[in-house]
Motif scaffolding. Sequence first.
Motif, short mmCIF file in Angstrom:
data_model
loop_
_atom_site.label_atom_id
_atom_site.label_comp_id
_atom_site.label_asym_id
_atom_site.label_seq_id
_atom_site.Cartn_x
_atom_site.Cartn_y
_atom_site.Cartn_z
N VAL A 75 0.85 -1.19 0.00
CA VAL A 75 0.00 0.00 0.00
C VAL A 75 0.88 1.24 0.00
CG1 VAL A 75 -1.73 1.30 1.29
CG2 VAL A 75 -1.85 -1.21 1.19
N GLY A 76 0.53 2.22 -0.81
CA GLY A 76 1.30 3.45 -0.88
C GLY A 76 1.52 3.87 -2.31
N ARG A 77 2.47 4.73 -2.53
CA ARG A 77 2.73 5.29 -3.85
C ARG A 77 3.47 4.29 -4.73
NH1 ARG A 77 5.71 10.90 -3.54
NH2 ARG A 77 3.68 11.48 -2.73
N ILE A 78 3.06 4.20 -5.99
CA ILE A 78 3.75 3.36 -6.95
C ILE A 78 4.27 4.23 -8.09
CG2 ILE A 78 2.32 1.36 -6.41
CD1 ILE A 78 1.01 1.74 -9.20
N ALA A 79 5.24 3.70 -8.81
CA ALA A 79 5.74 4.34 -10.03
C ALA A 79 5.36 3.45 -11.21
CB ALA A 79 7.26 4.49 -9.98
N MET A 80 5.02 4.06 -12.34
CA MET A 80 4.69 3.29 -13.54
C MET A 80 5.28 3.98 -14.74
SD MET A 80 1.01 1.85 -14.79
CE MET A 80 0.93 0.72 -16.19
N THR A 81 5.81 3.20 -15.66
CA THR A 81 6.39 3.75 -16.88
C THR A 81 6.08 2.81 -18.04
OG1 THR A 81 8.42 4.64 -17.86
CG2 THR A 81 8.63 2.60 -16.63
N THR A 82 6.19 3.32 -19.25
CA THR A 82 6.01 2.48 -20.43
C THR A 82 6.96 2.95 -21.51
OG1 THR A 82 4.40 1.55 -22.00
CG2 THR A 82 4.18 3.89 -21.46
N ASP A 83 7.34 2.04 -22.39
CA ASP A 83 8.29 2.38 -23.46
C ASP A 83 8.13 1.37 -24.59
OD1 ASP A 83 10.26 3.72 -24.82
OD2 ASP A 83 11.74 3.56 -23.22
N SER A 84 8.47 1.81 -25.79
CA SER A 84 8.49 0.93 -26.96
C SER A 84 9.91 0.87 -27.50
CB SER A 84 7.53 1.45 -28.03
OG SER A 84 6.19 1.45 -27.56
N PHE A 85 10.27 -0.28 -28.05
CA PHE A 85 11.64 -0.51 -28.48
C PHE A 85 11.66 -0.98 -29.92
CE2 PHE A 85 11.28 -0.82 -23.96
CZ PHE A 85 12.37 -0.10 -23.50
N VAL A 86 12.34 -0.20 -30.75
CA VAL A 86 12.43 -0.48 -32.19
C VAL A 86 13.90 -0.43 -32.59
CG1 VAL A 86 10.11 0.28 -32.75
CG2 VAL A 86 11.92 1.97 -32.67
N VAL A 87 14.70 -1.23 -31.89
CA VAL A 87 16.16 -1.16 -31.97
C VAL A 87 16.64 -1.58 -33.36
CG1 VAL A 87 18.30 -1.97 -30.95
CG2 VAL A 87 16.27 -1.65 -29.51
N ASP A 88 17.58 -0.83 -33.90
CA ASP A 88 18.15 -1.13 -35.22
C ASP A 88 19.67 -1.10 -35.12
OD1 ASP A 88 18.66 -1.50 -37.89
OD2 ASP A 88 18.15 0.55 -38.47
N PRO A 89 20.36 -2.26 -35.19
CA PRO A 89 19.81 -3.60 -35.40
C PRO A 89 19.28 -4.21 -34.11
CG PRO A 89 22.19 -3.70 -35.23
CD PRO A 89 21.85 -2.24 -35.18
N PRO A 90 18.27 -5.10 -34.18
CA PRO A 90 17.69 -5.68 -32.96
C PRO A 90 18.60 -6.69 -32.28
CG PRO A 90 16.63 -6.59 -34.92
CD PRO A 90 17.52 -5.48 -35.40
N PHE A 91 19.61 -7.22 -32.99
CA PHE A 91 20.59 -8.13 -32.42
C PHE A 91 21.97 -7.51 -32.62
CE2 PHE A 91 16.95 -10.49 -33.87
CZ PHE A 91 16.68 -11.35 -32.83
N PHE A 92 22.74 -7.41 -31.53
CA PHE A 92 24.05 -6.80 -31.65
C PHE A 92 25.06 -7.57 -30.80
CE2 PHE A 92 21.34 -4.44 -28.74
CZ PHE A 92 22.07 -4.38 -27.58
N GLY A 93 26.28 -7.08 -30.76
CA GLY A 93 27.39 -7.85 -30.22
C GLY A 93 27.21 -8.39 -28.82
#
Length: 341
Positions: free
Chosen positions: A51-69
Motif C-alpha cells: 500500500v502506498g505510492r507506486i511508479a509506472m512507466t512504459t516504453d516501446s523498443f524499435v532497436v536497429d539492429p535488434p541483435f548486436f554484439g
Amino acid sequence: MARSVTGPDEVVLDHGSGAKLSHELVSLIVDTLGDVYIGEMEDSAMLSVPVGRIAMTTDSFVVDPPFFGNGDIGKIAVCGTVNDLAVVGARPLYLTLGMILETGLPISRLLRVVASIREAALEAGVQIVCGDTKVVRKGEVDQIYLNTAGIGVFEREPLRMRDVRPGDRVILSGSIGNHTVHLLSIREGLGFEQRVLSDCAPLNGLLEELLAATAAGAVRSVRDVTRGGLAAVLHEYAQASGLTIRVEQDRLPIQFETVMATDMLGINAIHAANEGCLCLFVAPEAEQEVLAALRSHRYGGDAVAIGEVTATAEPVVLMRDGDGRDSVIEELQGSELPRLC
C-alpha cells in the motif's frame, strides 16, 4: 527449459491468429521466460503491491539492429524500463511484455530474445506479469518490436528534477556514447564493435546500493542517459529547474575508440544514446561519498564528476573547455543519427 519447436520454424501470420499456432507460440515464450513469468493467462494480471505510492512507466523498443554484439532488443527493453523506474527512486517489481513480430522471423531468434529478457529480468529482480503478441506482414516491422510497461514501489522519497539546487554537482556513472558507436559500427561495418561494447545494463541495483550508502538528500535527482544523450538530459534539467548547468569538457568520460568513431562519423558523443549510464545531481558536500559508492559497483566503476549547477538569469547548458572558455551546448532540433532504439 524451453520446449522444442514442433510447428513452423519461423513466424507466420497464423501465429497471430489467436488459434492453435498462437497458443503454441505463447507457450514457447512462457516456457523460455520460466520463473520470471508469473502470468496466469487471464485477461489481466492481478498483482500484490504494498500500500502506498507506486511508479509506472512504459516504453516501446524499435532497436536497429535488434541483435548486436553483447545484447539485443530484449535486454534493452528490460533494462530501459527498469532504469526508468529506478531513477525516480522506485524499486522495480513488475513488467509487461508486448511483441510485434514480422513474418519470417526465425523462431530460434525470437527465443533468443526471450531468453535475453529472462536473463535481464533475473538480474534486475523483476517479474513479467502479462504480455501480448501480434504478427504483421513482412516489411511492416524490422523483425521484432517490443513494448513494455513497468511498475515499481517507493520505499523512500521520490527523486525529482525540482529538487536540484545551485551548487549541486553533476556526476556520470560511466562512459558516454558507447551504445551508439557499438550499434552504428555493426550497422555500417566500421569495425569498432569489438572494442566498443554497448553499455546496456539494469541499474536498479547500483542505485539501491548508492541510496542505502548515502544520507537522505545527498542524491537530489537522477536520469538515465538514453536517446538524445547527455545533452538532452542536461537541457531537460536546465529547463525544469531554471538553472544553468556547466560541464567540463576535459572531464567527460569518453572511451578513446568512441572518440575516434564519433570523429569519423562527424557526431558529438554528448548527443549519443546510452543504455547503462546515469546522470546524477548531488549535494556538493556528498560528492566524494557518492563517487565512492558508485565506483564500488561494477556498473559505476568509471563514475566521475563532470560539472555543477549554478544560478543565472536564464537557464542554459554550458561546456567549459581546457582554457576555461564557456560555450553554449545547443539543444538539437532532431537527431544527428538515424534510428537506433
